[in-house]
Design an enzyme around this catalytic site. Structure first.
Site, PDB file in Angstrom:
ATOM      1  N   GLU A 149      21.712  25.182 -46.167  1.00 20.73           N
ATOM      2  CA  GLU A 149      21.221  25.798 -44.937  1.00 20.73           C
ATOM      3  C   GLU A 149      22.372  26.595 -44.339  1.00 20.73           C
ATOM      4  O   GLU A 149      23.474  26.059 -44.162  1.00 20.73           O
ATOM      5  CB  GLU A 149      20.739  24.743 -43.935  1.00 20.73           C
ATOM      6  CG  GLU A 149      20.167  25.350 -42.664  1.00 20.73           C
ATOM      7  CD  GLU A 149      19.698  24.319 -41.653  1.00 20.73           C
ATOM      8  OE1 GLU A 149      19.223  24.726 -40.576  1.00 20.73           O
ATOM      9  OE2 GLU A 149      19.808  23.108 -41.937  1.00 20.73           O
ATOM     10  N   ARG A 186      25.727  11.052 -52.176  1.00 20.36           N
ATOM     11  CA  ARG A 186      26.562  12.094 -51.580  1.00 20.36           C
ATOM     12  C   ARG A 186      28.028  11.686 -51.605  1.00 20.36           C
ATOM     13  O   ARG A 186      28.358  10.509 -51.815  1.00 20.36           O
ATOM     14  CB  ARG A 186      26.126  12.372 -50.139  1.00 20.36           C
ATOM     15  CG  ARG A 186      26.321  11.190 -49.208  1.00 20.36           C
ATOM     16  CD  ARG A 186      25.911  11.516 -47.790  1.00 20.36           C
ATOM     17  NE  ARG A 186      26.838  12.439 -47.162  1.00 20.36           N
ATOM     18  CZ  ARG A 186      26.689  12.918 -45.930  1.00 20.36           C
ATOM     19  NH1 ARG A 186      25.625  12.581 -45.217  1.00 20.36           N
ATOM     20  NH2 ARG A 186      27.582  13.731 -45.418  1.00 20.36           N
ATOM     21  N   LYS A 225      28.179  18.680 -40.671  1.00 18.12           N
ATOM     22  CA  LYS A 225      28.360  20.053 -40.189  1.00 18.12           C
ATOM     23  C   LYS A 225      28.300  20.113 -38.670  1.00 18.12           C
ATOM     24  O   LYS A 225      28.981  20.932 -38.041  1.00 18.12           O
ATOM     25  CB  LYS A 225      27.327  20.979 -40.819  1.00 18.12           C
ATOM     26  CG  LYS A 225      27.717  21.450 -42.199  1.00 18.12           C
ATOM     27  CD  LYS A 225      26.920  22.663 -42.667  1.00 18.12           C
ATOM     28  CE  LYS A 225      25.536  22.313 -43.081  1.00 18.12           C
ATOM     29  NZ  LYS A 225      24.834  23.461 -43.716  1.00 18.12           N
TER      30      LYS A 225
END
Length: 557
Positions: free
Chosen positions: A34, A260, A270
């Site tokens: 994104e 992850r 983020k």
């Protein structure tokens, strides 16, 4: 990728089985960030995995931007992400793709769900919708708008599209099961009103699809065979599959999850990284202390080091925290093998060689790297006046001190043996200069008197050197888990994460150093030239990492 010495991970085995069984004829993957921030070290694992698998199995990997939320996305992030993927050494298949490329098709599929009685326009407020949704232990409650007729839903959705309903006034929801144990299946929102221009489509749309609705269908449009994501999307997989099953999509992608990357002494949210930038705790997304790829790049970390690190930690389905020392090991290992050597004096102390002719300069040579004959030899101007590190001289010292001591000898790296004869001090008693004598018969050999110097120190010519600024970067956080348990991670920002040293003196050859080119400053660590200049316009060298792990004692406590 798998090697003879390293067993294949579960995704490699799965893909190999799918190809052998004919379930797929060619592997197609994608990396779908994104564009709401810069990529970080956690994304590097996903990049290396998706692009690496495509390379290994002769397939291809798309770069597709998940740009369904214009409120948080910017073109700046798009360009930064493209640079980072290329810098890591990967090339995406064909043109860069965007979920927004498929907005027209996604809109048509939303209409299809409405006509099939599988979607409805809901006027519940966001707060009421959360209440109706239920909890993890209690089923949800049907929306009072759930049984609207197809014609009314089509009309309302058209009004949403045409901007006739205000933001928050309603949403389009999939009609699945409000009692489903998986809360993601409780009539999720698939379109919401957002009257905001989009960085790719401009003002064309004022409704935008949700990630859950757009992602799987984008995969299907692109013919993705293996949609590989991290474990936090595992609970979304049934919804991913539901849309694929109930829409006339052109292909049938499948989602697979892996753990992850969680790294100690680091935050990889983020949102939190953006907070560090917005509140001025760091100097932008590419601050060399940041775990962003652009920050690591500016700091001098190489793409090879990051790829090697991702290979070292492997691919599993078990969440864990990787010690940041593993990343630092990969960085040191790569730089030790590949970084040219150089000398830089951080805190200069002047040395005058009283028996060396004034005005004379000779060019000494030094290897570019002790084990790399392919790197060019360095030229070191040697003159009557030199600079050494202030900490490399003492008037008195015990036998453990291996540097220059008054009345004793030391070797200058790649040069002669000198002896400290006299100390010059100012009115405050501070050492300003050392007068030394040089043994000109000791270039590449020991002194004739048989007294070997105890140590070797680095130096630069005082008459021909490069004035520079050095920035000593360290870990941004001083706690292994700065945001664990919901704690305020800003309370654990390391106050010593940056030390500025001005008035440093580097060997003159570094005047030609290019940004991102790594060097080992002998005895000081690994550095690279910054793409920005210092406060006085001088070149800046950023410390990538020290020669040794200075945090080892803290870690072993």
């Amino acid at each position: 990728m798998a090697s003879e010495s390293k067993p294949a991970h579960f995704l490699q085995n799965l893909i190999r089985d799918d190809l052998a069984a004919g379930r797929i004829s060619r592997l197609e993957t994608r990396f779908p960030p994104e564009p709401n921030g810069y990529l970080h070290i956690g994304h590097a694992k996903s990049i290396c995995l998706n692009f690496g698998l495509a390379q290994e199995f002769g397939g291809s990997c798309n770069l597709r931007f998940d740009d369904t939320n214009p409120a948080k996305e910017e073109g700046e992030y798009v360009e930064a992400i493209k640079r980072d993927v290329s810098w890591l050494g990967f090339q995406w298949a064909g043109q860069v793709k965007y979920t927004s490329d498929y907005f027209d098709q996604l809109y048509q599929w939303a209409l299809y769900l409405i006509r099939e009685g599988r979607a409805y326009v809901c006027h519940l407020s966001p707060e009421d919708a959360r209440h109706y949704r239920g909890t993890l232990t209690e089923p949800g409650t049907d929306s009072p708008y759930r049984d609207r007729g197809v014609a009314e839903n089509l009309e309302l959705f058209e009004q949403m599209k045409n901007g006739l309903i205000e933001e928050g006034g309603c949403s389009l929801r999939a009609k699945i099961d409000m009692a489903a144990p998986n809360i993601n299946l409780r009539d999720p929102v698939i379109y919401r009103i957002k009257k905001m221009a989009h960085h790719q489509t401009g003002d064309k749309w004022c409704i935008y699809p949700s990630y859950d609705f757009a992602h799987g269908q984008s995969d299907a449009i692109e013919g993705i065979t293996h949609s590989i994501c991290t474990l936090e999307f595992e609970d979304h997989k049934p919804l991913y599959d539901w849309f694929i099953e109930h829409l006339p999509v052109p292909s049938r992608p499948h989602q697979y999850e892996f753990a992850r990357l969680n790294l100690s002494y680091t935050v990889v949210s983020k949102r939190k990284l953006k907070q560090l930038v917005d509140e001025g705790h760091v100097d932008g997304w590419d601050d060399p202390r940041m775990p962003t790829l652009s920050g690591m790049r500016r700091r001098g970390v190489t793409p090879a080091a990051i790829r090697n690190f991702c290979d070292m930690i492997g691919v599993t389905r078990s969440d864990s925290v990787v010690d940041v020392s593993m990343l630092e090991y990969a960085i040191r290992d790569d730089l030790d093998k590949n970084a040219p050597r150089a000398m830089c004096v951080m805190q200069p102390l002047k040395v005058t060689l009283t028996n060396y002719p004034e005005g004379q300069m000779e060019q000494l040579t030094a290897p570019g790297h002790p084990a790399r004959e392919d790197l060019p030899v360095r030229q070191l101007p040697f003159t009557r006046t030199l600079y050494i590190e202030r900490e490399d001289f003492r008037e008195q010292a015990n036998k453990k001190y291996k540097r220059l001591v008054l009345g004793k000898k030391v070797r200058l790296r790649n040069a002669y043996v000198i002896q400290a004869d006299e100390v010059m001090v100012n009115s405050a008693g501070e050492i300003q200069e050392i007068h030394c004598s040089v043994d000109l018969d000791t270039l590449g050999r020991d002194p004739a008197d048989g007294i070997k110097p105890k140590g070797v120190i680095h130096w630069v010519s005082a008459e021909k050197n490069l004035d520079c600024e050095v920035r000593l970067y360290d870990r941004l956080f001083n706690q292994p888990a700065p945001d664990a348990g919901g704690r305020d991670f800003l309370q654990h920002v390391n106050p010593d994460s940056l030390q500025l040293l001005r008035g440093c003196k580097a060997e003159i050859g570094l005047a030609d150093a290019m940004p991102e080119q790594p060097y080992q400053f002998e005895r000081n660590g690994y550095f690279c030239r910054d793409n920005r200049v210092g406060t006085a316009g001088e070149p800046v060298f950023n410390r990538t990492i020290g020669l040794r792990d200075s945090w080892a004692k803290e870690r072993d406590k």
